[in-house]
Scaffold this motif. Structure first.
Motif, PDB file in Angstrom:
ATOM      1  N   THR A  38     -13.214   4.939   0.968  1.00  0.00           N
ATOM      2  CA  THR A  38     -13.471   4.206  -0.262  1.00  0.00           C
ATOM      3  C   THR A  38     -14.947   4.375  -0.627  1.00  0.00           C
ATOM      4  O   THR A  38     -15.749   4.849   0.198  1.00  0.00           O
ATOM      5  CB  THR A  38     -13.153   2.725  -0.083  1.00  0.00           C
ATOM      6  OG1 THR A  38     -14.015   2.165   0.925  1.00  0.00           O
ATOM      7  CG2 THR A  38     -11.696   2.527   0.337  1.00  0.00           C
ATOM      8  N   THR A  55      -7.625   6.893   2.811  1.00  0.00           N
ATOM      9  CA  THR A  55      -6.956   6.702   1.524  1.00  0.00           C
ATOM     10  C   THR A  55      -6.965   7.989   0.706  1.00  0.00           C
ATOM     11  O   THR A  55      -7.869   8.824   0.861  1.00  0.00           O
ATOM     12  CB  THR A  55      -7.640   5.574   0.723  1.00  0.00           C
ATOM     13  OG1 THR A  55      -6.986   5.429  -0.541  1.00  0.00           O
ATOM     14  CG2 THR A  55      -9.106   5.889   0.493  1.00  0.00           C
ATOM     15  N   GLU A  57      -6.712   7.680  -2.677  1.00  0.00           N
ATOM     16  CA  GLU A  57      -6.945   7.208  -4.041  1.00  0.00           C
ATOM     17  C   GLU A  57      -7.990   8.042  -4.778  1.00  0.00           C
ATOM     18  O   GLU A  57      -7.925   8.186  -6.001  1.00  0.00           O
ATOM     19  CB  GLU A  57      -7.381   5.740  -4.025  1.00  0.00           C
ATOM     20  CG  GLU A  57      -8.700   5.475  -3.330  1.00  0.00           C
ATOM     21  CD  GLU A  57      -9.084   4.007  -3.343  1.00  0.00           C
ATOM     22  OE1 GLU A  57     -10.246   3.723  -2.997  1.00  0.00           O
ATOM     23  OE2 GLU A  57      -8.230   3.175  -3.693  1.00  0.00           O
ATOM     24  N   ASN A  58      -8.942   8.616  -4.038  1.00  0.00           N
ATOM     25  CA  ASN A  58      -9.953   9.448  -4.694  1.00  0.00           C
ATOM     26  C   ASN A  58      -9.337  10.697  -5.302  1.00  0.00           C
ATOM     27  O   ASN A  58      -9.676  11.091  -6.427  1.00  0.00           O
ATOM     28  CB  ASN A  58     -11.040   9.841  -3.686  1.00  0.00           C
ATOM     29  CG  ASN A  58     -11.796   8.651  -3.157  1.00  0.00           C
ATOM     30  OD1 ASN A  58     -12.209   7.772  -3.900  1.00  0.00           O
ATOM     31  ND2 ASN A  58     -11.968   8.596  -1.843  1.00  0.00           N
ATOM     32  N   TYR A  59      -8.423  11.325  -4.582  1.00  0.00           N
ATOM     33  CA  TYR A  59      -7.761  12.521  -5.098  1.00  0.00           C
ATOM     34  C   TYR A  59      -6.884  12.182  -6.307  1.00  0.00           C
ATOM     35  O   TYR A  59      -6.832  12.948  -7.276  1.00  0.00           O
ATOM     36  CB  TYR A  59      -6.919  13.171  -3.999  1.00  0.00           C
ATOM     37  CG  TYR A  59      -7.747  13.800  -2.910  1.00  0.00           C
ATOM     38  CD1 TYR A  59      -8.224  15.106  -3.027  1.00  0.00           C
ATOM     39  CD2 TYR A  59      -8.072  13.091  -1.751  1.00  0.00           C
ATOM     40  CE1 TYR A  59      -8.980  15.688  -2.027  1.00  0.00           C
ATOM     41  CE2 TYR A  59      -8.835  13.665  -0.741  1.00  0.00           C
ATOM     42  CZ  TYR A  59      -9.286  14.963  -0.888  1.00  0.00           C
ATOM     43  OH  TYR A  59     -10.051  15.530   0.095  1.00  0.00           O
ATOM     44  N   VAL A  60      -6.197  11.039  -6.239  1.00  0.00           N
ATOM     45  CA  VAL A  60      -5.357  10.623  -7.362  1.00  0.00           C
ATOM     46  C   VAL A  60      -6.206  10.376  -8.603  1.00  0.00           C
ATOM     47  O   VAL A  60      -5.870  10.810  -9.712  1.00  0.00           O
ATOM     48  CB  VAL A  60      -4.552   9.360  -6.986  1.00  0.00           C
ATOM     49  CG1 VAL A  60      -3.782   8.845  -8.200  1.00  0.00           C
ATOM     50  CG2 VAL A  60      -3.605   9.643  -5.829  1.00  0.00           C
ATOM     51  N   GLU A  61      -7.346   9.696  -8.408  1.00  0.00           N
ATOM     52  CA  GLU A  61      -8.199   9.383  -9.553  1.00  0.00           C
ATOM     53  C   GLU A  61      -8.869  10.630 -10.108  1.00  0.00           C
ATOM     54  O   GLU A  61      -9.033  10.764 -11.331  1.00  0.00           O
ATOM     55  CB  GLU A  61      -9.255   8.355  -9.146  1.00  0.00           C
ATOM     56  CG  GLU A  61     -10.076   7.853 -10.316  1.00  0.00           C
ATOM     57  CD  GLU A  61     -10.862   6.610  -9.983  1.00  0.00           C
ATOM     58  OE1 GLU A  61     -11.780   6.281 -10.755  1.00  0.00           O
ATOM     59  OE2 GLU A  61     -10.574   5.983  -8.948  1.00  0.00           O
ATOM     60  N   SER A  64      -6.274  12.388 -12.162  1.00  0.00           N
ATOM     61  CA  SER A  64      -5.944  11.659 -13.392  1.00  0.00           C
ATOM     62  C   SER A  64      -7.083  11.700 -14.398  1.00  0.00           C
ATOM     63  O   SER A  64      -6.861  11.637 -15.608  1.00  0.00           O
ATOM     64  CB  SER A  64      -5.603  10.201 -13.062  1.00  0.00           C
ATOM     65  OG  SER A  64      -6.724   9.530 -12.498  1.00  0.00           O
ATOM     66  N   LYS A 243     -15.495  10.004  -4.646  1.00  0.00           N
ATOM     67  CA  LYS A 243     -14.811  10.808  -5.665  1.00  0.00           C
ATOM     68  C   LYS A 243     -15.462  12.183  -5.797  1.00  0.00           C
ATOM     69  O   LYS A 243     -14.779  13.192  -5.999  1.00  0.00           O
ATOM     70  CB  LYS A 243     -14.823  10.071  -7.002  1.00  0.00           C
ATOM     71  CG  LYS A 243     -14.034   8.770  -6.999  1.00  0.00           C
ATOM     72  CD  LYS A 243     -14.128   8.068  -8.311  1.00  0.00           C
ATOM     73  CE  LYS A 243     -13.380   6.732  -8.249  1.00  0.00           C
ATOM     74  NZ  LYS A 243     -13.928   5.832  -7.193  1.00  0.00           N
TER      75      LYS A 243
END
Length: 276
Positions: A38, A55, A57-61, A64, A243
């Protein structure tokens, strides 16, 4: 007769090689690890090596927020296009320098290589204006042209060193058999220099893939490669390290995989020689 190298010296060299390899690879390893953290864990002090909340979530964000596959396609087209175009120009040029008698070959090679010493920013404004007026700004074609011209001295220099290892008598025999200049280059010289050409292609794909200065200044959105994709995560609000690490990992992963699978070919090409 080969010399026997003491085991202690072999062990010392192996240890030094491992230490240097770890030092070179550690920043990449740390970037990959950070991409799974994170934002708070990415800037934590002391930093956590493995004991953190993993996590995706960084790749998803990142995906996107921007179209990764568009930037990836641009990088592939620009790097391969500039390298292949450079080879088409450089192979005849290196052949001429290696096999056509002349006293100015070394001077020409040094002059070509000296162009790499010019700071790119010194010619940025004229090239930018030319691209703007000719419609090449923010196009893949424009980047292919400029990266070809930038890397052409290195391509010619490398091919020249490989071609010089090929005995001239082989080409003379082909001429005596009636081979034309085109047939001599395509059917005799090029197949013999395949390892050298392959290593030149790989190295220049990597150079073009990692080129940041020209891609950031000559593109906006349409032709932006992965270097521009990474730079987009540096904003006035600050650096979002997790990110940014995810974007960097997605950008370097293809070239790391290519280098891993082609390392034998690369080493073979760098040690290539027709006369052993």
């Amino acid at each position: 007769m080969a010399r026997d190298i003491p085991i202690s010296r072999k062990a010392l060299f192996s240890a030094l090689a491992w230490i240097i390899g770890i030092l070179i690879f550690f920043p990449i390893f740390w970037t990959i690890l950070t991409s799974f953290k994170t934002e708070l864990e990415a800037i934590a002090s002391p930093p956590a090596l493995f004991n953190f909340h993993w996590t995706l979530e960084n790749y998803v964000e990142v995906q996107s927020r921007s179209n990764y596959f568009l930037h990836f396609a641009n990088s592939v087209i620009i790097s391969l296009g500039s390298t292949i175009l450079g080879l088409i120009i450089a192979i005849p040029g290196a052949w001429a320098m290696a096999f056509v008698p002349g006293k100015r070959t070394n001077g020409t090679l040094m002059w070509m290589l000296s162009t790499k010493m010019l700071p790119p920013v010194g010619v940025l404004i004229p090239i930018y204006l030319i691209f703007r007026d000719t419609g090449l700004l923010d196009t893949r074609t424009g980047l292919v042209i400029v990266l070809t011209l930038i890397n052409l001295p290195i391509i010619i220099w490398m091919l020249y060193t490989y071609f010089k290892e090929i005995p001239g008598e082989i080409l003379e025999a082909a001429r005596m058999d009636g081979a034309s200049l085109k047939a001599e280059i395509i059917h005799v010289l090029t197949p013999m220099a395949v390892p050298g050409i392959a290593s030149t292609l790989l190295l220049n794909v990597i150079l073009a893939w990692n080129e940041a200065f020209w891609t950031l200044n000559l593109t906006a959105a349409k032709a932006a490669p992965l270097t521009a994709f990474i730079a987009s995560y540096s904003s006035p609000e600050g650096l979002f390290y997790a990110k940014l690490s995810a974007a960097s990992t997605m950008a370097i992963a293809p070239i790391l995989i290519l280098g891993w699978f082609s390392q034998k070919q690369l080493v073979r090409g760098l040690t290539f020689g027709a006369v052993k």
